[in-house]
Structures are given as C-alpha cells and as structure tokens.
Design a protein around this motif. Sequence first.
Motif, PDB file in Angstrom:
ATOM      1  N   THR A 121      28.310   4.511  16.750  1.00  0.00           N
ATOM      2  CA  THR A 121      28.685   5.331  17.899  1.00  0.00           C
ATOM      3  C   THR A 121      27.912   6.638  17.923  1.00  0.00           C
ATOM      4  O   THR A 121      27.417   7.066  18.977  1.00  0.00           O
ATOM      5  N   ALA A 122      27.806   7.300  16.759  1.00  0.00           N
ATOM      6  CA  ALA A 122      27.088   8.575  16.697  1.00  0.00           C
ATOM      7  C   ALA A 122      25.622   8.397  17.095  1.00  0.00           C
ATOM      8  O   ALA A 122      25.050   9.264  17.777  1.00  0.00           O
ATOM      9  N   SER A 123      25.018   7.304  16.687  1.00  0.00           N
ATOM     10  CA  SER A 123      23.620   7.053  17.044  1.00  0.00           C
ATOM     11  C   SER A 123      23.470   6.874  18.553  1.00  0.00           C
ATOM     12  O   SER A 123      22.528   7.401  19.162  1.00  0.00           O
ATOM     13  N   PHE A 124      24.402   6.157  19.155  1.00  0.00           N
ATOM     14  CA  PHE A 124      24.324   5.923  20.596  1.00  0.00           C
ATOM     15  C   PHE A 124      24.545   7.219  21.370  1.00  0.00           C
ATOM     16  O   PHE A 124      23.851   7.509  22.348  1.00  0.00           O
ATOM     17  N   ILE A 125      25.500   8.030  20.913  1.00  0.00           N
ATOM     18  CA  ILE A 125      25.734   9.330  21.557  1.00  0.00           C
ATOM     19  C   ILE A 125      24.490  10.202  21.436  1.00  0.00           C
ATOM     20  O   ILE A 125      24.041  10.816  22.419  1.00  0.00           O
ATOM     21  N   THR A 126      23.909  10.273  20.241  1.00  0.00           N
ATOM     22  CA  THR A 126      22.712  11.081  20.024  1.00  0.00           C
ATOM     23  C   THR A 126      21.579  10.618  20.923  1.00  0.00           C
ATOM     24  O   THR A 126      20.881  11.436  21.552  1.00  0.00           O
ATOM     25  N   GLY A 127      21.383   9.305  21.000  1.00  0.00           N
ATOM     26  CA  GLY A 127      20.330   8.777  21.855  1.00  0.00           C
ATOM     27  C   GLY A 127      20.524   9.145  23.311  1.00  0.00           C
ATOM     28  O   GLY A 127      19.565   9.523  24.004  1.00  0.00           O
ATOM     29  N   ASN A 128      21.755   9.059  23.780  1.00  0.00           N
ATOM     30  CA  ASN A 128      22.023   9.399  25.182  1.00  0.00           C
ATOM     31  C   ASN A 128      21.820  10.890  25.459  1.00  0.00           C
ATOM     32  O   ASN A 128      21.331  11.268  26.531  1.00  0.00           O
ATOM     33  N   LEU A 129      22.185  11.737  24.500  1.00  0.00           N
ATOM     34  CA  LEU A 129      21.949  13.169  24.675  1.00  0.00           C
ATOM     35  C   LEU A 129      20.454  13.470  24.770  1.00  0.00           C
ATOM     36  O   LEU A 129      20.014  14.270  25.603  1.00  0.00           O
ATOM     37  N   ILE A 130      19.670  12.807  23.935  1.00  0.00           N
ATOM     38  CA  ILE A 130      18.215  13.015  23.969  1.00  0.00           C
ATOM     39  C   ILE A 130      17.636  12.508  25.275  1.00  0.00           C
ATOM     40  O   ILE A 130      16.809  13.177  25.912  1.00  0.00           O
ATOM     41  N   VAL A 131      18.065  11.320  25.706  1.00  0.00           N
ATOM     42  CA  VAL A 131      17.560  10.760  26.967  1.00  0.00           C
ATOM     43  C   VAL A 131      17.943  11.652  28.140  1.00  0.00           C
ATOM     44  O   VAL A 131      17.140  11.892  29.050  1.00  0.00           O
ATOM     45  N   GLY A 132      19.169  12.177  28.133  1.00  0.00           N
ATOM     46  CA  GLY A 132      19.586  13.079  29.201  1.00  0.00           C
ATOM     47  C   GLY A 132      18.709  14.308  29.284  1.00  0.00           C
ATOM     48  O   GLY A 132      18.385  14.795  30.380  1.00  0.00           O
ATOM     49  N   ALA A 133      18.295  14.832  28.122  1.00  0.00           N
ATOM     50  CA  ALA A 133      17.438  16.022  28.108  1.00  0.00           C
ATOM     51  C   ALA A 133      16.006  15.698  28.526  1.00  0.00           C
ATOM     52  O   ALA A 133      15.315  16.534  29.125  1.00  0.00           O
ATOM     53  N   LEU A 134      15.548  14.467  28.223  1.00  0.00           N
ATOM     54  CA  LEU A 134      14.156  14.109  28.492  1.00  0.00           C
ATOM     55  C   LEU A 134      13.927  13.490  29.858  1.00  0.00           C
ATOM     56  O   LEU A 134      12.782  13.454  30.330  1.00  0.00           O
ATOM     57  N   SER A 135      14.978  12.986  30.509  1.00  0.00           N
ATOM     58  CA  SER A 135      14.795  12.127  31.679  1.00  0.00           C
ATOM     59  C   SER A 135      14.065  12.805  32.829  1.00  0.00           C
ATOM     60  O   SER A 135      13.404  12.138  33.632  1.00  0.00           O
ATOM     61  N   ARG A 136      14.163  14.134  32.940  1.00  0.00           N
ATOM     62  CA  ARG A 136      13.472  14.834  34.019  1.00  0.00           C
ATOM     63  C   ARG A 136      12.100  15.347  33.599  1.00  0.00           C
ATOM     64  O   ARG A 136      11.371  15.933  34.402  1.00  0.00           O
ATOM     65  N   ARG A 137      11.737  15.160  32.336  1.00  0.00           N
ATOM     66  CA  ARG A 137      10.474  15.705  31.828  1.00  0.00           C
ATOM     67  C   ARG A 137       9.445  14.632  31.508  1.00  0.00           C
ATOM     68  O   ARG A 137       8.251  14.923  31.467  1.00  0.00           O
ATOM     69  N   VAL A 138       9.890  13.419  31.223  1.00  0.00           N
ATOM     70  CA  VAL A 138       8.970  12.348  30.852  1.00  0.00           C
ATOM     71  C   VAL A 138       9.240  11.137  31.743  1.00  0.00           C
ATOM     72  O   VAL A 138      10.275  11.041  32.417  1.00  0.00           O
ATOM     73  N   THR A 139       8.322  10.189  31.721  1.00  0.00           N
ATOM     74  CA  THR A 139       8.467   8.990  32.536  1.00  0.00           C
ATOM     75  C   THR A 139       9.416   7.994  31.883  1.00  0.00           C
ATOM     76  O   THR A 139       9.651   8.036  30.659  1.00  0.00           O
TER      77      THR A 139
END
Length: 400
Positions: free
Chosen positions: A262-280
């Motif tokens: 669960t912690a890995s999935f939460i961490t991944g989603n937080l990173i994706v949320g931060a990156l989604s507007r900056r990278v393709t």
Amino acid sequence: MTESTTVGMSARRTAVIGGLMVATGPLSLTLYSPALPTIVGDFATNDAAGKLTLTVYFAAFALAQLICGPLSDRYGRRSIGIAFFAIYVVGSLVGALAPTLEILFLGRFIQGFGVSAGVALSRAMVRDQFVGSEAIRILTLVNLILTVTPAVAPTLGSVILLWGSWHVMFVVMAGFGLAILALMGLGARETLPIERRMPFRPRTVLDNYRTLVSAPDFVFPALLLGLTFAGFHGFTALLPFIFINEMGLTPFQFAMAMLVQTASFITGNLIVGALSRRVTAQFLVSIALALLAVSGAGFALLPNLFPHSVIAIMAPVGLWMLGLAFVSPSATTAAMAGFGAIAGAAGALTGFFQVGGGFVGSLVAGTAFSDARTALVVQLPATAVITLFVALLDRQRKRA
C-alpha cells in the motif's frame, strides 16, 4: 431510472466519487484475503478451491463491464451506477449467509458483477469531462483515494477474524456498498448529457467494441493495463498462502507486511501527481516499465536466495506497485483519448482488460503450479517480460 437535473461535477467531486466507487473492488479482495486459509479450513477444501473464489469474482467483474459501459452510454452514469451497486450489496449478503462453498462462489460472482460499475463508470465520468494532463491528474487522485481502502482493509479483516468469523467481512462489504449507493443518490451528478447518449442496441454495442479492439492506439495501452494488473492480482492470490500457511505469519502480521504494498502504491501516486503536468505520459510509462523489469528480476531471485525472508518477497511487490501507480493513469488516459463519443464502452473495455488481467493472473496462480512459492518466482518474472515485450512492440509501431 431517475435523471440528475444538474450535469457535470468538479474535478475534486469526480475524483472523490470515482475513487470510492473503484475502491469497492479492492475492498472485496484485500478485506477478504487474510481469511482465505480460514475459509479453506472451514469448508474442508483445498487451497486451489479457495483461490477460485477470487477467480469467480474476477470473471464476473471483467465480463459485466462489457454490459455496464454501454448501458451507461444509453442511460447515464449515475443511474447505472446505482443499479449495479445494488447488485453488489445483494452479492455481499449472499456471501455473508453462505453455508457452502458453492453458495460462496455464487455470492462472489454476484459481487463481481455489481462492482464492475466502479472501474467502468469512474473512467467514463472522467472522460465525459476532462482530457489530457487534467484527466491524468484526476485519475491519479482517484488512485490515491483507492489506496486508502487496501491500506485499512487487510488490518480490518484480520481484526474481524480475531473477534468473529469471515462471514462478518461480507456484512462490512455490504455496508460499504450501501454507503456508495447513498453517495451516488445524494452526492453524484450525471456527467453524460442526454443529447450525447447512444442507443443500446446489440449491433451498436458490438460495433463500438469492434472499433476499439481494431484500434492499436486503444489495444496497446489496454494490454499494458491488463498485464500489470495480472501481476498484481497474481501475487495477491499467492501471498496469503506463502506468508500464513508456509511461513507461519498470523493474519495480523500478514496485514502489516501488506502495508509495504500500500505504501508503495501511495508513494507512486504522489510522485505521478506531482509529475503529470511536467512530463509526458510516455515518460511516466517508461519509468513504470523500468520498475516492473527490476521487480520481475527480484521475484525471480530474492525468494529463492532468502526463502524465509518477508522482505525478499515484499521488496519486488513494492516495486511492482510503484510501477502500477505510474502506468495505470497514463495507459488509461491514452487508451480512452480518441474515443470520447463512446466513453462508456471505452471505459468498460479498459476495465475488461484490467480486470481480465486480474482474472488470468489469479487463475494461473491458483491452478498452473504445484505450490504458491513456485508460482510467485515463475509467473511474476514471466509477466514482467511479456509486459516489456508489448511495450517494445508499441514503440516500434509508433516509430513506423
């Protein structure tokens, strides 16, 4: 079926309602997974039969989406969601009262049929209103909400087993389904205007699905979803038997180990949320593929090198969940991008690939190997290799 007078919702409301709808599916898995060895004992059956209760659920979940999506294209997302979650509540109550394994199979099938609305309709609701990076951001928020349930559910399931029987778990599932019904009835608004609805005709439905499966821009992202979820649900079916039966963990200790997932999935989603507007989206998928490759190698090596170590298993599980967080919103958005006119069908078919992957992963894990550990160290690396091969084919296609 009643119509909502106001069409459309804010991004936040869409994410919250969509996330809670989708969370019902994993709730029905992760709350239940600590009880699998107990259920096997109570019904005096074998591990394969216990795992088949997951497979029956997945089969209904996958197939029902193909009906749910087109129905929502005709009657709207909200009313179809209410109808399907009512079916889920009925299935949960059948499971709660199940006196035999056969009745439990029936309850799981009905549950899977009803809960199919979560994946299909949440994606259609997003596609009705948002596209591009905004859609990725909202789907990432949906995933973040989704992680709360798997974080709590195994621990709750273990506590239920300490104080009661596994039947109570299905009562809890029914209560969650009733809460979703209340949310859909009081808080949700329709996202599909009447003028954009399509007739529900078998030929039209088949033509829509034919359009989707003949479009490489849909098929390749959908395959990536299916394969990554095949791995996820493959080890979901195996881990209770490895940790509880083979390694001797208590259900509560098992739940604590699963917090890594669960912690890995939460961490991944937080990173994706931060990156989604900056990278393709393609860059996010590339990161996911690298993580899945390392995870597959970890599954092949670590459980054999350290057979008594929980970390040796949970480390590749954590990497797989990080990869899943990166690939899921990007692949979903890519698959649905060009099919706004049939968003219900597209959402249903991406869900079919996703849950169908889970069905295949859990079926192979439960039937193709002599024991759970062998399945883990063979099936997961093979799934990673196939995923990388599909991604390579897609990139060669795009270059050509």
